[in-house]
Motif scaffolding. Structure first.
Motif, PDB file in Angstrom:
ATOM      1  N   ASP A 148      45.034 -39.054 -60.068  1.00 48.31           N
ATOM      2  CA  ASP A 148      45.734 -39.903 -61.092  1.00 48.31           C
ATOM      3  C   ASP A 148      47.386 -40.010 -60.604  1.00 48.31           C
ATOM      4  O   ASP A 148      48.037 -38.839 -60.777  1.00 48.31           O
ATOM      5  N   THR A 149      47.820 -41.314 -60.289  1.00 49.83           N
ATOM      6  CA  THR A 149      49.260 -41.070 -59.815  1.00 49.83           C
ATOM      7  C   THR A 149      50.154 -40.732 -60.954  1.00 49.83           C
ATOM      8  O   THR A 149      51.426 -40.558 -61.049  1.00 49.83           O
ATOM      9  N   ALA A 150      49.646 -40.663 -62.206  1.00 49.00           N
ATOM     10  CA  ALA A 150      50.563 -40.244 -63.439  1.00 49.00           C
ATOM     11  C   ALA A 150      50.524 -38.552 -63.784  1.00 49.00           C
ATOM     12  O   ALA A 150      51.391 -38.397 -64.865  1.00 49.00           O
ATOM     13  N   LYS A 151      49.957 -37.923 -62.879  1.00 50.75           N
ATOM     14  CA  LYS A 151      49.581 -36.621 -63.005  1.00 50.75           C
ATOM     15  C   LYS A 151      50.202 -35.622 -62.133  1.00 50.75           C
ATOM     16  O   LYS A 151      50.238 -36.312 -60.812  1.00 50.75           O
ATOM     17  N   GLN A 152      50.492 -34.592 -62.227  1.00 47.57           N
ATOM     18  CA  GLN A 152      51.053 -33.505 -61.257  1.00 47.57           C
ATOM     19  C   GLN A 152      49.828 -32.500 -60.931  1.00 47.57           C
ATOM     20  O   GLN A 152      49.185 -32.156 -61.958  1.00 47.57           O
ATOM     21  N   TYR A 153      49.581 -32.262 -59.865  1.00 45.82           N
ATOM     22  CA  TYR A 153      48.790 -31.529 -59.120  1.00 45.82           C
ATOM     23  C   TYR A 153      49.212 -30.312 -58.359  1.00 45.82           C
ATOM     24  O   TYR A 153      50.507 -30.460 -57.890  1.00 45.82           O
ATOM     25  N   LEU A 154      48.546 -29.153 -57.979  1.00 45.42           N
ATOM     26  CA  LEU A 154      49.006 -28.328 -57.205  1.00 45.42           C
ATOM     27  C   LEU A 154      48.200 -28.336 -55.931  1.00 45.42           C
ATOM     28  O   LEU A 154      47.018 -28.239 -55.866  1.00 45.42           O
ATOM     29  N   LEU A 155      48.765 -28.235 -54.631  1.00 44.63           N
ATOM     30  CA  LEU A 155      48.155 -28.130 -53.402  1.00 44.63           C
ATOM     31  C   LEU A 155      48.489 -26.624 -53.033  1.00 44.63           C
ATOM     32  O   LEU A 155      49.272 -26.058 -52.943  1.00 44.63           O
ATOM     33  N   GLU A 156      47.052 -26.200 -53.143  1.00 45.03           N
ATOM     34  CA  GLU A 156      47.193 -24.521 -52.771  1.00 45.03           C
ATOM     35  C   GLU A 156      46.716 -24.219 -51.374  1.00 45.03           C
ATOM     36  O   GLU A 156      45.450 -24.749 -50.870  1.00 45.03           O
ATOM     37  N   ILE A 157      47.379 -23.520 -50.424  1.00 43.11           N
ATOM     38  CA  ILE A 157      46.920 -22.916 -49.212  1.00 43.11           C
ATOM     39  C   ILE A 157      46.390 -21.558 -49.335  1.00 43.11           C
ATOM     40  O   ILE A 157      47.611 -20.616 -49.457  1.00 43.11           O
ATOM     41  N   SER A 158      45.303 -21.341 -48.971  1.00 41.24           N
ATOM     42  CA  SER A 158      44.991 -20.004 -49.039  1.00 41.24           C
ATOM     43  C   SER A 158      44.006 -19.481 -47.820  1.00 41.24           C
ATOM     44  O   SER A 158      43.675 -20.278 -46.996  1.00 41.24           O
ATOM     45  N   THR A 159      43.409 -18.236 -47.759  1.00 37.26           N
ATOM     46  CA  THR A 159      42.668 -17.895 -46.815  1.00 37.26           C
ATOM     47  C   THR A 159      41.232 -16.984 -47.385  1.00 37.26           C
ATOM     48  O   THR A 159      41.512 -16.619 -48.323  1.00 37.26           O
ATOM     49  N   THR A 160      40.468 -16.816 -46.496  1.00 39.91           N
ATOM     50  CA  THR A 160      39.356 -16.186 -46.755  1.00 39.91           C
ATOM     51  C   THR A 160      38.824 -15.321 -45.539  1.00 39.91           C
ATOM     52  O   THR A 160      38.707 -16.026 -44.486  1.00 39.91           O
ATOM     53  N   GLY A 161      38.360 -14.201 -45.551  1.00 35.38           N
ATOM     54  CA  GLY A 161      37.778 -13.418 -44.427  1.00 35.38           C
ATOM     55  C   GLY A 161      38.595 -13.138 -43.448  1.00 35.38           C
ATOM     56  O   GLY A 161      38.351 -12.960 -42.051  1.00 35.38           O
ATOM     57  N   ILE A 162      40.003 -12.869 -43.808  1.00 36.54           N
ATOM     58  CA  ILE A 162      41.167 -12.393 -42.745  1.00 36.54           C
ATOM     59  C   ILE A 162      40.815 -11.006 -42.776  1.00 36.54           C
ATOM     60  O   ILE A 162      40.706 -10.169 -43.820  1.00 36.54           O
ATOM     61  N   SER A 163      41.008 -10.484 -41.428  1.00 36.35           N
ATOM     62  CA  SER A 163      40.768  -8.935 -41.421  1.00 36.35           C
ATOM     63  C   SER A 163      42.314  -8.349 -41.031  1.00 36.35           C
ATOM     64  O   SER A 163      42.537  -8.559 -39.835  1.00 36.35           O
ATOM     65  N   GLY A 164      42.860  -8.014 -42.151  1.00 35.37           N
ATOM     66  CA  GLY A 164      44.461  -7.498 -42.149  1.00 35.37           C
ATOM     67  C   GLY A 164      45.415  -8.425 -41.926  1.00 35.37           C
ATOM     68  O   GLY A 164      45.405  -9.684 -41.496  1.00 35.37           O
ATOM     69  N   ASP A 165      46.453  -7.954 -42.660  1.00 35.94           N
ATOM     70  CA  ASP A 165      47.631  -8.983 -42.902  1.00 35.94           C
ATOM     71  C   ASP A 165      48.102  -9.566 -41.279  1.00 35.94           C
ATOM     72  O   ASP A 165      48.742 -10.530 -41.309  1.00 35.94           O
ATOM     73  N   GLU A 166      48.104  -8.767 -40.295  1.00 36.83           N
ATOM     74  CA  GLU A 166      48.725  -9.144 -39.014  1.00 36.83           C
ATOM     75  C   GLU A 166      47.836 -10.412 -38.399  1.00 36.83           C
ATOM     76  O   GLU A 166      48.238 -10.968 -37.448  1.00 36.83           O
ATOM     77  N   ASN A 167      46.817 -10.696 -38.902  1.00 40.84           N
ATOM     78  CA  ASN A 167      45.946 -11.860 -38.513  1.00 40.84           C
ATOM     79  C   ASN A 167      45.929 -13.077 -39.499  1.00 40.84           C
ATOM     80  O   ASN A 167      45.329 -13.796 -39.252  1.00 40.84           O
ATOM     81  N   ALA A 168      46.870 -12.974 -40.463  1.00 43.52           N
ATOM     82  CA  ALA A 168      47.026 -13.841 -41.384  1.00 43.52           C
ATOM     83  C   ALA A 168      48.069 -15.147 -41.054  1.00 43.52           C
ATOM     84  O   ALA A 168      49.167 -14.406 -40.401  1.00 43.52           O
ATOM     85  N   PRO A 169      47.977 -16.228 -41.378  1.00 45.01           N
ATOM     86  CA  PRO A 169      48.930 -17.277 -41.021  1.00 45.01           C
ATOM     87  C   PRO A 169      49.876 -17.213 -42.229  1.00 45.01           C
ATOM     88  O   PRO A 169      49.808 -16.451 -43.243  1.00 45.01           O
ATOM     89  N   MET A 170      51.017 -17.876 -41.970  1.00 41.85           N
ATOM     90  CA  MET A 170      52.282 -18.084 -42.725  1.00 41.85           C
ATOM     91  C   MET A 170      52.449 -19.528 -42.913  1.00 41.85           C
ATOM     92  O   MET A 170      52.343 -20.213 -41.708  1.00 41.85           O
ATOM     93  N   ALA A 171      52.573 -19.875 -44.104  1.00 37.70           N
ATOM     94  CA  ALA A 171      52.996 -21.299 -44.274  1.00 37.70           C
ATOM     95  C   ALA A 171      54.442 -21.657 -43.974  1.00 37.70           C
ATOM     96  O   ALA A 171      55.411 -21.029 -44.213  1.00 37.70           O
ATOM     97  N   ILE A 172      54.677 -22.922 -43.399  1.00 36.90           N
ATOM     98  CA  ILE A 172      55.794 -23.257 -43.079  1.00 36.90           C
ATOM     99  C   ILE A 172      56.672 -24.103 -43.963  1.00 36.90           C
ATOM    100  O   ILE A 172      55.701 -25.117 -44.713  1.00 36.90           O
TER     101      ILE A 172
END
Length: 253
Positions: A148-172
């Protein structure tokens, strides 16, 4: 047989032939009208199906600019999501482009999850393997959702199955409002904390509805194609029937 009888028989035969010709013509007109009506119905149905499926429809894409002033969020893992509030410019959101830092492509385990939420309720969610996410480049995520163009939404970027923070991506994200697209608010968020002025690097790809004249054009086109096909079938069918008829026996020796 007298001359009058012969003349009357000739007139009678002529009338019968005229009646038969009119009947044949009437049948041809009826078949043609039915063909046209069926073709129009087929044209409308095909155009409607293709419109709903998004075929032949125009796209418009609004994408954030990226420069050397791009920043990175922290690791997207263990519930630490990157979130961008947005208001869609069009109703049909075909896909979004996201931009992540996968540590030079070293991140290879787990899945990236892109979700659209309305009032904390999930509208759509798509997972793609981390191996399909480009490093510091645009990755397209198909959503195919109506908003609906009259509503505000949230776009969420998350992960699952990541083995350790050193293997996690970062959002730009962009730390300033320069060239901000209309969809995004003047802030983004990471791990529940607002980043004032931040704008995640996101592109929104919309499928536009057909205009009135586009609908008419496609319906007319498919109706015309259907009419040609139906006319061809009728012609071939008539030819086959004509060849299959036995020659008329007049009783002549």
């Amino acid at each position: 047989m007298g001359i009058n009888s012969i003349e009357n028989q000739a007139v009678s035969d002529e009338n019968m032939n005229e009646i038969k010709n009119k009947k044949v013509l009437s049948e041809k007109i009826k078949v043609r009208l039915i063909s046209i009506i069926i073709s129009i119905i087929i044209g409308i149905c095909v155009a409607s199906v293709l419109n709903d499926a998004g075929a032949f429809r125009r796209h418009v894409k609004n994408k954030c600019a990226t420069t050397n002033e791009n920043y990175r969020t922290g690791d997207i893992t263990s519930g630490k999501a990157a979130i961008q509030p947005f208001t869609p410019a069009e109703n049909n959101l075909a896909s979004v482009d996201i931009r992540l830092d996968t540590r030079g492509g070293e991140c290879s385990s787990g899945m990236v999850v892109v979700s659209v939420l309305e009032n904390a309720i999930q509208v759509v969610s798509v997972e793609i393997p981390m191996t399909e996410v480009l490093n510091d480049n645009w990755t397209t995520i198909p959503l195919n959702v109506r908003l609906d163009t009259a509503k505000q939404y949230l776009l969420e970027i998350s992960t699952t199955g990541i083995s350790g923070d050193e293997n996690a991506p970062m959002a730009i994200y962009r730390p300033i409002a320069l060239d901000r697209i209309d969809e995004n608010t003047d802030f983004c968020a990471y791990n529940g904390e607002i980043i004032p002025g931040g704008c995640l690097a996101i592109g929104y790809d919309y499928v536009l509805q057909w205009s009135f004249w586009e609908v008419i054009t496609y319906e007319a086109f498919f109706a015309f194609v259907a009419l040609i096909i139906i006319s061809g079938i009728i012609y071939i069918s008539g030819s086959i029937k004509g060849k299959g008829r036995a020659p008329k026996d007049n009783g002549d020796e």
